[in-house]
Design a protein around this motif. Structure first.
Motif, PDB file in Angstrom:
ATOM      1  N   TRP A 390       0.695  -1.046  -0.003  1.00 33.10           N
ATOM      2  CA  TRP A 390      -0.032   0.018   0.092  1.00 33.10           C
ATOM      3  C   TRP A 390       0.937   1.285  -0.153  1.00 33.10           C
ATOM      4  CZ3 TRP A 390      -4.902  -0.169   3.480  1.00 33.10           C
ATOM      5  CH2 TRP A 390      -5.708  -1.310   3.031  1.00 33.10           C
ATOM      6  N   ILE A 391       0.410   2.332  -0.739  1.00 31.88           N
ATOM      7  CA  ILE A 391       1.376   3.579  -1.155  1.00 31.88           C
ATOM      8  C   ILE A 391       0.772   4.575  -0.910  1.00 31.88           C
ATOM      9  CG2 ILE A 391       2.858   4.555  -2.595  1.00 31.88           C
ATOM     10  CD1 ILE A 391       2.500   1.603  -4.185  1.00 31.88           C
ATOM     11  N   GLY A 412      -8.496   4.630  -2.007  1.00 30.21           N
ATOM     12  CA  GLY A 412      -9.264   4.963  -0.962  1.00 30.21           C
ATOM     13  C   GLY A 412      -9.158   3.888   0.299  1.00 30.21           C
ATOM     14  N   ALA A 413      -8.366   3.218   0.390  1.00 35.67           N
ATOM     15  CA  ALA A 413      -7.984   1.957   1.330  1.00 35.67           C
ATOM     16  C   ALA A 413      -7.309   2.566   2.494  1.00 35.67           C
ATOM     17  CB  ALA A 413      -6.994   0.886   0.745  1.00 35.67           C
ATOM     18  N   VAL A 414      -8.072   2.021   3.676  1.00 38.03           N
ATOM     19  CA  VAL A 414      -7.752   2.425   4.982  1.00 38.03           C
ATOM     20  C   VAL A 414      -7.562   1.263   5.815  1.00 38.03           C
ATOM     21  CG1 VAL A 414      -8.784   3.550   6.882  1.00 38.03           C
ATOM     22  CG2 VAL A 414      -9.478   4.368   4.801  1.00 38.03           C
ATOM     23  N   THR A 415      -6.336   1.295   6.521  1.00 36.01           N
ATOM     24  CA  THR A 415      -5.814   0.238   7.434  1.00 36.01           C
ATOM     25  C   THR A 415      -6.775   0.149   8.556  1.00 36.01           C
ATOM     26  OG1 THR A 415      -4.577   1.612   8.733  1.00 36.01           O
ATOM     27  CG2 THR A 415      -3.482   0.925   6.424  1.00 36.01           C
ATOM     28  N   SER A 416      -6.298  -0.964   9.267  1.00 34.39           N
ATOM     29  CA  SER A 416      -7.175  -1.218  10.629  1.00 34.39           C
ATOM     30  C   SER A 416      -6.841   0.038  11.649  1.00 34.39           C
ATOM     31  CB  SER A 416      -6.802  -2.504  11.156  1.00 34.39           C
ATOM     32  OG  SER A 416      -5.584  -2.699  11.390  1.00 34.39           O
ATOM     33  N   ALA A 417      -5.612   0.625  11.478  1.00 35.09           N
ATOM     34  CA  ALA A 417      -5.420   1.538  12.342  1.00 35.09           C
ATOM     35  C   ALA A 417      -6.084   3.016  11.804  1.00 35.09           C
ATOM     36  CB  ALA A 417      -3.804   1.862  12.388  1.00 35.09           C
ATOM     37  N   HIS A 418      -6.586   3.062  10.767  1.00 31.44           N
ATOM     38  CA  HIS A 418      -7.368   4.284  10.345  1.00 31.44           C
ATOM     39  C   HIS A 418      -6.535   5.522  10.065  1.00 31.44           C
ATOM     40  CE1 HIS A 418     -11.278   2.235  10.408  1.00 31.44           C
ATOM     41  NE2 HIS A 418     -10.808   1.512  11.571  1.00 31.44           N
ATOM     42  N   ASP A 419      -5.421   5.168   9.709  1.00 30.10           N
ATOM     43  CA  ASP A 419      -4.388   6.416   9.712  1.00 30.10           C
ATOM     44  C   ASP A 419      -4.250   6.930   8.201  1.00 30.10           C
ATOM     45  OD1 ASP A 419      -3.323   4.127   8.379  1.00 30.10           O
ATOM     46  OD2 ASP A 419      -1.215   4.133   9.121  1.00 30.10           O
ATOM     47  N   GLY A 420      -5.316   7.239   7.648  1.00 26.20           N
ATOM     48  CA  GLY A 420      -5.264   7.861   6.137  1.00 26.20           C
ATOM     49  C   GLY A 420      -5.407   6.793   5.159  1.00 26.20           C
ATOM     50  N   SER A 421      -5.789   7.332   3.982  1.00 27.36           N
ATOM     51  CA  SER A 421      -6.356   6.582   2.759  1.00 27.36           C
ATOM     52  C   SER A 421      -4.682   6.176   2.184  1.00 27.36           C
ATOM     53  CB  SER A 421      -7.153   7.020   2.006  1.00 27.36           C
ATOM     54  OG  SER A 421      -6.626   8.279   1.413  1.00 27.36           O
ATOM     55  N   PHE A 422      -5.038   5.137   1.405  1.00 24.62           N
ATOM     56  CA  PHE A 422      -3.719   4.346   0.918  1.00 24.62           C
ATOM     57  C   PHE A 422      -4.179   3.999  -0.878  1.00 24.62           C
ATOM     58  CE2 PHE A 422      -2.110   4.301   5.118  1.00 24.62           C
ATOM     59  CZ  PHE A 422      -0.735   4.413   4.846  1.00 24.62           C
ATOM     60  N   LEU A 423      -3.155   3.996  -1.535  1.00 29.20           N
ATOM     61  CA  LEU A 423      -3.570   3.202  -2.931  1.00 29.20           C
ATOM     62  C   LEU A 423      -3.067   1.802  -2.714  1.00 29.20           C
ATOM     63  CD1 LEU A 423      -3.460   2.919  -6.066  1.00 29.20           C
ATOM     64  CD2 LEU A 423      -1.013   3.343  -6.027  1.00 29.20           C
ATOM     65  N   ARG A 424      -3.879   0.874  -3.025  1.00 31.00           N
ATOM     66  CA  ARG A 424      -3.624  -0.547  -3.095  1.00 31.00           C
ATOM     67  C   ARG A 424      -3.048  -0.957  -4.265  1.00 31.00           C
ATOM     68  NH1 ARG A 424      -8.376  -4.273  -0.628  1.00 31.00           N
ATOM     69  NH2 ARG A 424      -6.796  -5.730  -1.061  1.00 31.00           N
ATOM     70  N   SER A 425      -1.972  -1.454  -4.325  1.00 34.37           N
ATOM     71  CA  SER A 425      -1.347  -1.815  -5.556  1.00 34.37           C
ATOM     72  C   SER A 425      -1.558  -3.013  -6.198  1.00 34.37           C
ATOM     73  CB  SER A 425       0.365  -1.917  -5.066  1.00 34.37           C
ATOM     74  OG  SER A 425       0.718  -3.111  -4.596  1.00 34.37           O
ATOM     75  N   GLY A 426      -2.253  -3.990  -5.582  1.00 36.80           N
ATOM     76  CA  GLY A 426      -2.551  -5.277  -6.035  1.00 36.80           C
ATOM     77  C   GLY A 426      -1.085  -6.280  -6.041  1.00 36.80           C
ATOM     78  N   ASP A 427      -0.104  -5.791  -5.739  1.00 38.37           N
ATOM     79  CA  ASP A 427       1.035  -6.542  -5.427  1.00 38.37           C
ATOM     80  C   ASP A 427       1.470  -7.120  -4.077  1.00 38.37           C
ATOM     81  OD1 ASP A 427       2.048  -6.449  -8.358  1.00 38.37           O
ATOM     82  OD2 ASP A 427       2.382  -4.195  -7.735  1.00 38.37           O
ATOM     83  N   LEU A 428       2.063  -8.199  -4.165  1.00 35.92           N
ATOM     84  CA  LEU A 428       2.420  -8.791  -2.810  1.00 35.92           C
ATOM     85  C   LEU A 428       4.093  -8.509  -2.528  1.00 35.92           C
ATOM     86  CD1 LEU A 428       0.522 -12.243  -2.668  1.00 35.92           C
ATOM     87  CD2 LEU A 428       0.088 -10.239  -1.246  1.00 35.92           C
ATOM     88  N   GLY A 429       4.181  -8.039  -1.245  1.00 37.44           N
ATOM     89  CA  GLY A 429       5.536  -7.886  -1.141  1.00 37.44           C
ATOM     90  C   GLY A 429       5.817  -7.856   0.231  1.00 37.44           C
TER      91      GLY A 429
END
Length: 570
Positions: A390-391, A412-429
């Motif tokens: 996530w970026i 508009g992805a949000v982590t469980s910590a609700h620390d803002g929105s991210f881009l989901r890349s679709g890549d695993l790393g």
């Protein structure tokens, strides 16, 4: 622009070579463009766009050879229009279908091209309202007719269509702010300045070709050297000869490009090359393979190429190209890991007698905030754990063109910590304890074997190396749970013995059973060119699934229809 700057060369456009080798000291046809000429031609094109009501409109920019690929782009910027780069209609087949899909999705009414491309566009869009300027033949307005525009940071500069499906296209909205932030990140990562010589062959509708190869030289005031993707495909070593001839210091491409050069190079060609000035050799746009870099470094060491010139990197169009990179001059970071632990989501040291995999690090973030996130729980994972990349940052695009639901889901992805929105890349790393990123594969591309995920890249690399007659390999899965593996293996037909195909297929199956515990894969041996790739060299596995389901693949072996039960939609 000062007179001294105006007379300085901005770009050199290198034509296709007429012969593989030149002994007369002459090279291919070359066209140059000074900064003054670039500015003048961009203002002329901008004036024409403004006369056509093109300000704030989307303008189609089909791929053309020569200066137009950069003057048209800047003409859009000058006019306050939104550039929409796309493939050339002259390339036929999938590129034509993709171009028409892009034009329809972007709802364009204007296009800039050369006369040959413009003629084909007129035929393709006969009866439509599309107006295309043949910029190399038309009487262009006076540069002074251009009316300067003021761009806001949030204005959309271009729509970058991502590679993938030929017809189900998806346009990334790139703002002025995104472009500037992306260029600053690339400058910091590569250490480029006005003394650099930046060159390559990737097409201008590909994010690395557009942002890294065309716009980056302008951003740092460097010299850009450009050749066509078709010229590279016809003679891969023409790329290296261009690097030698023009003293290019920064160039790059996808992993497969380096592999193609190794395969094409004979001793005589290597002896004629001087690659000692190549300071940064970017390797990105697809999985970076340790074996590819090792083979390239060994093959071209006599030509002065240094292993530490390799620069593995990770990026995507949605982040205006660069996300992570290393430090120029530092050898690539490689790490051997336990394959079983990796399939279970962990980076772990390999154990004796257990299958291992060598990962290549793609550096650390530049200008973005990066997280590794569990895609199910959305929990941020610690170093050493595998999750989705996530970026967020100023180079991250605001979303997709006219795709609200996908924009909300992806940007508009949000982590469980609700620390803002991210881009989901679709890549695993995963990141290690030093912050180095290792890209593992795609989130939706895993092959499940006995409850354990196996990266298709692992299968493809392993199978392709079994026989020198093997070309590109694609590993795809079908079925409701993607539990049936189909290996589509290109075979070089030259030198193929009668009756050899069954034994080649059997060798693949034996290998899959022994190495991965997959005893019942479907092995299809096909001619070269059957496996679909994107413009950046990534395998189009979804497209291959579609071809399989539609019966669009005619294998060399087995020469019987593939049962639909084996290829049920996933």
């Amino acid at each position: 622009m000062e007179a001294a700057d105006a007379s300085r060369e901005a770009f050199i456009f290198v034509g296709a070579e007429s012969t593989p080798r030149r002994t007369d000291g002459e090279g291919p046809r070359v066209r140059t463009l000074t900064y003054g000429e670039l500015d003048r031609q961009a203002r002329q094109l901008a004036a024409w766009l403004q006369s056509q009501g093109g300000a704030a409109q989307r303008v189609l920019l089909p791929c053309c050879d020569g200066p137009l690929q950069i003057t048209a782009l800047l003409g859009c910027f000058y006019a306050g229009a939104t550039a929409v780069p796309c493939p050339s209609p002259l390339d036929g087949g999938r590129n034509v279908r993709r171009l028409t899909a892009v034009a329809k999705d972007a709802d364009v009414s204007l296009a800039l091209a050369d006369s040959a491309v413009a003629a084909e566009l007129s035929r393709l869009f006969a009866g439509s309202d599309l107006v295309c300027l043949a910029a190399d033949r038309a009487a262009l307005p006076d540069p002074e007719d251009w009316r300067p525009t003021v761009a806001a940071d949030e204005d959309i500069a271009l729509i970058q269509y991502t590679s993938g499906s030929v017809t189900q296209v998806k346009g990334v909205l790139i703002s002025q702010r995104n472009l500037l932030a992306g260029q600053e990140a690339i400058t910091r990562a590569l250490g480029t300045d006005g003394h650099a010589v930046i060159g390559g062959w990737l097409p201008p509708y590909h994010d690395m070709g557009l942002v890294g190869q065309l716009l980056h030289p302008l951003y740092v005031g460097a010299l850009g050297v450009v050749m066509s993707a078709a010229a590279f495909a016809a003679r891969p070593l023409s790329w290296l000869r261009m690097i030698d001839r023009y003293g290019i210091t920064v160039s790059g491409g996808p992993d497969y490009a380096y592999d193609m050069c190794v395969r094409a190079a004979g001793d005589e060609e290597v002896e004629r090359l001087d690659l000692s000035r190549w300071r940064v050799a970017v390797n990105g746009a697809e999985p970076v393979r340790e074996a590819t870099m090792a083979a390239f470094a060994e093959r071209f060491a006599p030509a002065g190429f240094r292993t530490e010139a390799f620069y593995p990197a990770y990026g995507l169009a949605e982040a205006t190209l660069l996300v992570t990179g290393g430090r120029p001059g530092r050898p690539p970071v490689e790490r051997a890991v336990d394959s079983t632990a990796l399939a279970g989501g962990r980076l772990a040291e390999p154990r004796k007698g257990v299958l291992s995999r060598t990962l290549v690090g793609v550096g650390q973030p530049y200008g973005v905030d990066l997280r590794i996130v569990d895609p199910e729980t959305r929990q941020v994972l610690p170093p050493g754990r595998v999750g989705e990349i996530w970026i967020r940052g100023e180079s991250v695009a605001p979303g997709y063109w006219r795709r609200r639901a996908e924009t909300e889901e992806t940007f508009g992805a949000v982590t469980s910590a609700h620390d803002g929105s991210f881009l989901r890349s679709g890549d695993l790393g995963a990141v290690d304890e030093h912050g180095e990123l290792f890209v593992i594969g795609r989130l939706k591309e895993g092959v499940v074997v006995n409850g354990v995920d196996v990266a298709p890249e692992d299968i493809e690399t392993s199978v392709q190396g079994l026989n020198p007659k093997f070309g590109v390999t694609a590993a795809v899965t079908t079925g409701p749970e993607r539990d049936r593996l189909i290996v589509i293996q290109e075979v070089r037909e030259n030198g193929l013995l009668d009756g050899e195909l069954p034994s080649l297929a059997e060798a693949v199956q034996t290998h899959l059973d022994g190495e991965f515990g997959i005893p019942d894969a479907v092995i299809l041996l096909v001619r070269q060119g059957v496996v679909r790739r994107t413009t950046s060299g990534k395998l189009q596995r979804s497209a291959m699934r579609g071809l399989l389901r539609s019966g669009g693949i005619r294998p060399l072996y087995p020469q019987v229809p593939v049962f639909q039960a084996d290829l049920s939609p996933s």
